[in-house]
Scaffold this motif. Structure first.
Motif, PDB file in Angstrom:
ATOM      1  N   THR A 115      -6.563 -46.447  31.224  1.00 29.31           N
ATOM      2  CA  THR A 115      -5.288 -45.755  31.468  1.00 29.31           C
ATOM      3  C   THR A 115      -5.189 -44.515  30.580  1.00 29.31           C
ATOM      4  O   THR A 115      -4.706 -43.471  31.013  1.00 29.31           O
ATOM      5  CB  THR A 115      -4.076 -46.664  31.225  1.00 29.31           C
ATOM      6  OG1 THR A 115      -4.059 -47.124  29.868  1.00 29.31           O
ATOM      7  CG2 THR A 115      -4.094 -47.857  32.170  1.00 29.31           C
ATOM      8  N   TRP A 121      -3.846 -46.896  36.592  1.00 28.85           N
ATOM      9  CA  TRP A 121      -2.729 -47.543  35.907  1.00 28.85           C
ATOM     10  C   TRP A 121      -2.871 -49.065  35.997  1.00 28.85           C
ATOM     11  O   TRP A 121      -3.758 -49.575  36.666  1.00 28.85           O
ATOM     12  CB  TRP A 121      -1.404 -47.084  36.522  1.00 28.85           C
ATOM     13  CG  TRP A 121      -1.163 -47.576  37.922  1.00 28.85           C
ATOM     14  CD1 TRP A 121      -0.431 -48.660  38.313  1.00 28.85           C
ATOM     15  CD2 TRP A 121      -1.668 -47.003  39.141  1.00 28.85           C
ATOM     16  NE1 TRP A 121      -0.447 -48.802  39.680  1.00 28.85           N
ATOM     17  CE2 TRP A 121      -1.188 -47.795  40.210  1.00 28.85           C
ATOM     18  CE3 TRP A 121      -2.468 -45.888  39.426  1.00 28.85           C
ATOM     19  CZ2 TRP A 121      -1.491 -47.518  41.546  1.00 28.85           C
ATOM     20  CZ3 TRP A 121      -2.774 -45.608  40.761  1.00 28.85           C
ATOM     21  CH2 TRP A 121      -2.294 -46.416  41.798  1.00 28.85           C
ATOM     22  N   LYS A 156       2.495 -44.863  32.853  1.00 33.63           N
ATOM     23  CA  LYS A 156       3.397 -45.735  33.602  1.00 33.63           C
ATOM     24  C   LYS A 156       2.827 -46.015  34.990  1.00 33.63           C
ATOM     25  O   LYS A 156       1.964 -45.295  35.494  1.00 33.63           O
ATOM     26  CB  LYS A 156       4.790 -45.120  33.705  1.00 33.63           C
ATOM     27  CG  LYS A 156       4.864 -43.800  34.431  1.00 33.63           C
ATOM     28  CD  LYS A 156       6.304 -43.292  34.450  1.00 33.63           C
ATOM     29  CE  LYS A 156       6.413 -41.967  35.206  1.00 33.63           C
ATOM     30  NZ  LYS A 156       7.817 -41.488  35.241  1.00 33.63           N
ATOM     31  N   SER A 157       3.343 -47.055  35.591  1.00 30.92           N
ATOM     32  CA  SER A 157       2.841 -47.538  36.869  1.00 30.92           C
ATOM     33  C   SER A 157       3.085 -46.561  38.012  1.00 30.92           C
ATOM     34  O   SER A 157       4.040 -45.792  38.007  1.00 30.92           O
ATOM     35  CB  SER A 157       3.527 -48.869  37.198  1.00 30.92           C
ATOM     36  OG  SER A 157       3.183 -49.308  38.493  1.00 30.92           O
ATOM     37  N   ASN A 178       7.447 -53.227  36.866  1.00 28.37           N
ATOM     38  CA  ASN A 178       6.447 -52.168  36.748  1.00 28.37           C
ATOM     39  C   ASN A 178       5.964 -52.025  35.314  1.00 28.37           C
ATOM     40  O   ASN A 178       6.757 -52.027  34.368  1.00 28.37           O
ATOM     41  CB  ASN A 178       7.022 -50.826  37.216  1.00 28.37           C
ATOM     42  CG  ASN A 178       6.836 -50.595  38.701  1.00 28.37           C
ATOM     43  OD1 ASN A 178       5.748 -50.819  39.236  1.00 28.37           O
ATOM     44  ND2 ASN A 178       7.874 -50.159  39.378  1.00 28.37           N
ATOM     45  N   TRP A 179       4.661 -51.841  35.159  1.00 28.30           N
ATOM     46  CA  TRP A 179       4.036 -51.636  33.852  1.00 28.30           C
ATOM     47  C   TRP A 179       4.358 -50.257  33.297  1.00 28.30           C
ATOM     48  O   TRP A 179       4.515 -49.285  34.035  1.00 28.30           O
ATOM     49  CB  TRP A 179       2.521 -51.773  34.004  1.00 28.30           C
ATOM     50  CG  TRP A 179       1.737 -51.201  32.854  1.00 28.30           C
ATOM     51  CD1 TRP A 179       1.430 -51.812  31.686  1.00 28.30           C
ATOM     52  CD2 TRP A 179       1.157 -49.880  32.778  1.00 28.30           C
ATOM     53  NE1 TRP A 179       0.696 -50.962  30.872  1.00 28.30           N
ATOM     54  CE2 TRP A 179       0.522 -49.779  31.525  1.00 28.30           C
ATOM     55  CE3 TRP A 179       1.123 -48.789  33.637  1.00 28.30           C
ATOM     56  CZ2 TRP A 179      -0.150 -48.625  31.119  1.00 28.30           C
ATOM     57  CZ3 TRP A 179       0.465 -47.635  33.238  1.00 28.30           C
ATOM     58  CH2 TRP A 179      -0.165 -47.561  31.989  1.00 28.30           C
ATOM     59  N   ASN A 180       4.462 -50.187  31.973  1.00 31.84           N
ATOM     60  CA  ASN A 180       4.337 -48.922  31.259  1.00 31.84           C
ATOM     61  C   ASN A 180       3.629 -49.217  29.945  1.00 31.84           C
ATOM     62  O   ASN A 180       3.491 -50.381  29.551  1.00 31.84           O
ATOM     63  CB  ASN A 180       5.688 -48.228  31.044  1.00 31.84           C
ATOM     64  CG  ASN A 180       6.581 -48.978  30.081  1.00 31.84           C
ATOM     65  OD1 ASN A 180       6.290 -49.075  28.886  1.00 31.84           O
ATOM     66  ND2 ASN A 180       7.690 -49.515  30.588  1.00 31.84           N
ATOM     67  N   TYR A 181       3.161 -48.193  29.270  1.00 33.01           N
ATOM     68  CA  TYR A 181       2.280 -48.393  28.124  1.00 33.01           C
ATOM     69  C   TYR A 181       2.948 -49.110  26.948  1.00 33.01           C
ATOM     70  O   TYR A 181       2.265 -49.621  26.054  1.00 33.01           O
ATOM     71  CB  TYR A 181       1.686 -47.062  27.657  1.00 33.01           C
ATOM     72  CG  TYR A 181       2.615 -46.213  26.822  1.00 33.01           C
ATOM     73  CD1 TYR A 181       2.480 -46.162  25.440  1.00 33.01           C
ATOM     74  CD2 TYR A 181       3.631 -45.467  27.415  1.00 33.01           C
ATOM     75  CE1 TYR A 181       3.323 -45.378  24.671  1.00 33.01           C
ATOM     76  CE2 TYR A 181       4.475 -44.689  26.653  1.00 33.01           C
ATOM     77  CZ  TYR A 181       4.323 -44.651  25.292  1.00 33.01           C
ATOM     78  OH  TYR A 181       5.164 -43.890  24.526  1.00 33.01           O
ATOM     79  N   LYS A 182       4.265 -49.182  26.943  1.00 35.60           N
ATOM     80  CA  LYS A 182       4.967 -49.847  25.844  1.00 35.60           C
ATOM     81  C   LYS A 182       5.048 -51.360  26.029  1.00 35.60           C
ATOM     82  O   LYS A 182       5.337 -52.096  25.080  1.00 35.60           O
ATOM     83  CB  LYS A 182       6.383 -49.274  25.696  1.00 35.60           C
ATOM     84  CG  LYS A 182       6.417 -47.818  25.279  1.00 35.60           C
ATOM     85  CD  LYS A 182       7.850 -47.320  25.145  1.00 35.60           C
ATOM     86  CE  LYS A 182       7.891 -45.860  24.721  1.00 35.60           C
ATOM     87  NZ  LYS A 182       9.279 -45.356  24.610  1.00 35.60           N
TER      88      LYS A 182
END
Length: 230
Positions: A115, A121, A156-157, A178-182
């Motif tokens: 990513t 992602w 982010k996704s 939804n994914w995000n890097y945090k």
């Protein structure tokens, strides 16, 4: 940068489907090795087409084969960089072993590097996902101190409102968030539920309990586009 292009051409020749580079300074597990080389090999379309009733024997056989091939490419990459005068460490499956800890993940996952390299992602299924191949791929990575041309991180996704993988997961492992890097992986995906269901469905389809399933791979619309692409 000449080295980046030379290494990418080398890895593609070794069998990688795609290659990327990332700045991993802030989270490298090996001090001084602040560049990440990440690459993946896509599953052949014919294998994924057997996955409508996943998992299939063909998928399991190919998964094992891909793991071996990725390890081989990783070691070739390590050797290439050392020959160029740099330090390098291939994160092969053989080296990292199978004990990934409490959450079935090791210290610096390949997909984190992927990513940050801008190759794709993390899908709602917690699988690395790209526009070209969906999640029909397997990753590996190499840590190095070589100066490389880093990609633009994807943080982010791109899944949006799609919930095809969630609907396909009869184990209830996918929350739909939804994914995000945090986020931590278990903020949106339950690896224990995935493993529990995989043991059941693999027993049914393969005749032996194993932690393989793949329903979410097949369900991903980007995977389906890959299968239909000429």
């Amino acid at each position: 940068m000449a080295l980046s292009l030379k290494l990418k051409k080398f890895l593609l020749k070794q069998g990688a489907s795609e290659v990327g580079y990332a700045d991993i300074t802030d989270f490298t597990p090996r001090p001084g090795l602040n560049s990440g080389v990440v690459f993946f090999i896509a599953y052949p379309k014919g294998i994924i087409k057997t996955m409508k009733n996943a998992p299939s024997p063909e998928y399991l056989e190919e998964l094992i084969s891909l793991n071996s091939r990725l390890d081989a490419v990783g070691m070739k990459c390590e050797e290439f960089l050392i020959d160029e005068g740099y330090d390098a460490y291939a994160q092969t499956k053989k080296r990292l072993g199978t004990d990934f800890g409490e959450f079935n993940s090791f210290e610096l996952p390949h997909k984190t590097i992927a990513t940050r390299a801008g190759l794709g992602w993390i899908g709602k299924s917690a699988l690395f996902t790209t526009l070209k191949y969906g999640s029909a791929l397997r990753l590996s990575s190499v840590l190095t101190d070589a100066p490389l041309d880093f990609g633009k991180p994807i943080l982010k996704s791109k899944c949006g409102k799609c919930e095809e993988c969630k609907n396909a997961c009869l184990g209830g492992a996918i929350s739909g968030l939804n994914w995000n890097y945090k986020l931590k992986r278990n903020d949106f995906y339950d690896d224990k539920k995935c493993e529990k269901y995989a043991l059941v469905v693999s027993e049914e389809n393969l005749g032996k309990a194993d932690t393989v399933c793949g329903k979410c791979i097949f369900a991903c619309p980007h995977t389906q586009k890959y299968l239909k692409r000429l």
